[in-house]
Design a protein around this motif. Structure first.
Motif, PDB file in Angstrom:
ATOM      1  N   VAL A 288       0.851  -1.189   0.000  1.00 56.83           N
ATOM      2  CA  VAL A 288       0.000   0.000   0.000  1.00 56.83           C
ATOM      3  C   VAL A 288       0.887   1.238   0.000  1.00 56.83           C
ATOM      4  N   PHE A 289       0.298   2.365  -0.379  1.00 60.22           N
ATOM      5  CA  PHE A 289       1.044   3.617  -0.467  1.00 60.22           C
ATOM      6  C   PHE A 289       0.339   4.709   0.339  1.00 60.22           C
ATOM      7  N   PHE A 290       1.125   5.398   1.216  1.00 59.41           N
ATOM      8  CA  PHE A 290       0.631   6.523   2.012  1.00 59.41           C
ATOM      9  C   PHE A 290       1.337   7.799   1.538  1.00 59.41           C
ATOM     10  N   VAL A 291       0.580   8.868   1.373  1.00 59.03           N
ATOM     11  CA  VAL A 291       1.169  10.134   0.953  1.00 59.03           C
ATOM     12  C   VAL A 291       2.050  10.709   2.050  1.00 59.03           C
ATOM     13  N   GLU A 297      -5.111   6.542   6.275  1.00 57.97           N
ATOM     14  CA  GLU A 297      -5.621   5.712   5.187  1.00 57.97           C
ATOM     15  C   GLU A 297      -4.663   5.782   4.002  1.00 57.97           C
ATOM     16  N   PRO A 298      -4.426   4.654   3.322  1.00 59.11           N
ATOM     17  CA  PRO A 298      -3.545   4.674   2.142  1.00 59.11           C
ATOM     18  C   PRO A 298      -4.212   5.338   0.944  1.00 59.11           C
ATOM     19  N   MET A 299      -3.388   5.837   0.026  1.00 56.30           N
ATOM     20  CA  MET A 299      -3.894   6.464  -1.191  1.00 56.30           C
ATOM     21  C   MET A 299      -4.129   5.430  -2.293  1.00 56.30           C
ATOM     22  N   GLY A 300      -3.383   4.314  -2.188  1.00 54.91           N
ATOM     23  CA  GLY A 300      -3.538   3.288  -3.213  1.00 54.91           C
ATOM     24  C   GLY A 300      -2.846   2.002  -2.803  1.00 54.91           C
ATOM     25  N   LYS A 301      -2.901   1.014  -3.687  1.00 56.96           N
ATOM     26  CA  LYS A 301      -2.265  -0.271  -3.437  1.00 56.96           C
ATOM     27  C   LYS A 301      -1.570  -0.737  -4.706  1.00 56.96           C
ATOM     28  N   PHE A 302      -0.649  -1.703  -4.558  1.00 55.47           N
ATOM     29  CA  PHE A 302       0.069  -2.215  -5.719  1.00 55.47           C
ATOM     30  C   PHE A 302       0.304  -3.714  -5.579  1.00 55.47           C
ATOM     31  N   SER A 303       0.482  -4.329  -6.703  1.00 55.65           N
ATOM     32  CA  SER A 303       0.772  -5.763  -6.757  1.00 55.65           C
ATOM     33  C   SER A 303       1.793  -6.001  -7.853  1.00 55.65           C
ATOM     34  N   LEU A 304       2.952  -6.610  -7.469  1.00 54.34           N
ATOM     35  CA  LEU A 304       4.066  -6.791  -8.400  1.00 54.34           C
ATOM     36  C   LEU A 304       4.513  -8.247  -8.400  1.00 54.34           C
ATOM     37  N   LYS A 305       5.131  -8.644  -9.529  1.00 52.59           N
ATOM     38  CA  LYS A 305       5.694  -9.993  -9.645  1.00 52.59           C
ATOM     39  C   LYS A 305       7.047  -9.920 -10.331  1.00 52.59           C
TER      40      LYS A 305
END
Length: 305
Positions: A288-291, A297-305
């Protein structure tokens, strides 16, 4: 002495025995009545002093029952119970079943202070004439501290060996970043270039965001930190249930190439990425990403491989 008596006038000889008898009677009365003062008045105890003494000695027994506010049936042992009223403060602890028997004055209001590590301290007032149950059993509830409410698993991250962190050196992770407010997806590529103990540096590449590259600085986490930090880790689905794998956090420190597309889509530097790597047949990194650090609360989320 006999000459003194013989030389007295006849009228004095007649009354002398009565005078002696009166003196003896007065002395005897003083001995029998110790409260008799020198001026002939009887000493009396002050009414307010007598009342105070009665209040502090006339007591009743009350049973205190301490429970967990979040789990009403769970008794709390070793709760410190401090009583304040007339006289010296009294202190005791609850037993294994959450009970403590205390003695309080029948007519005085008593202040009860309750404390236990991991729970919020509280104080109550007992007035025997108003709020005392007939069976003299009183139930009180303590609320756990916020840090204890979040989760019961206090497991720390797995200790990271140099062999573990070095294997991520030179690795590239590709996937999608999803921004919550717009529900837009952006391709995201993380390059971990250098690893030094638990610290790493690298780059983030945003191909569709003006082909922007940012410089990244981060760490492989060995401690989850204070309450504010843990509240952020909780947004990762594995945090409460399974703390295996590798945990990391990182930030973008500066723009190396490209930049903002427009005022509505900006590169945010110094934000905080919290991530978890799961290894196996299909390795993956989610986060997740916090400003800002203070954001709840986070601003967004990510999923990587």
């Amino acid at each position: 002495m006999s000459n003194f008596f013989n030389n007295l006038p006849p009228q004095f000889k007649i009354f002398l025995p009565f005078v002696i008898l009166g003196l003896l009677t007065t002395g005897l009365f003083s001995l029998v009545n110790p409260n008799h003062s020198e001026n002939g008045q009887v000493n009396q105890a002050k009414p307010e002093k007598a009342a105070e003494q009665e209040k502090t000695t006339d007591e009743i027994t009350v049973r205190i029952n301490i429970r967990n506010e979040n789990k009403k049936e769970e008794p709390l042992s070793d709760v410190k119970v401090n009583l304040i009223y007339l006289g010296e403060p009294i202190s005791t602890d609850t037993d294994s079943e959450g009970y403590a028997d205390i003695k309080i004055p029948k007519t005085n209001t008593v202040r009860v202070y309750l404390s236990k590590p991991g729970f919020k301290s509280k104080n109550y007032q007992i007035d025997p004439n108003i709020n005392l149950p007939k069976d003299r059993n009183i139930f009180y509830y303590l609320k756990p501290e916020e840090s204890n409410l979040r989760y019961n698993n206090t497991q720390s991250p797995q200790k990271i060996s140099q062999a573990t962190v070095q294997k991520w050196k030179g690795e590239k992770w590709e996937g999608i970043y999803n921004q919550y407010d717009t529900n837009e997806n952006y391709p995201m590529v993380l390059h971990i270039e250098q690893v030094n103990n638990s610290l790493f540096t690298g780059k983030l590449h945003w191909p569709t965001f003006n082909n922007t590259f940012t410089e990244v600085s981060g760490e492989f986490v060995t401690e989850f930190g204070d309450d504010m930090e843990e509240s952020k880790w909780e947004f990762l689905k594995d945090f409460k249930n399974n703390r295996n794998g590798t945990w990391l956090k990182f930030t973008e420190t500066k723009i190396l190439l490209g930049g903002n597309l427009d005022r509505g889509r900006l590169i945010i530097l110094n934000g905080l990425y919290y991530a978890h790597i799961v290894t196996g047949e299909d390795r993956s990194m989610s986060g997740v990403f916090f400003v800002k650090k203070k954001d709840s609360e986070p601003m967004g989320k990510f999923s990587l491989k």
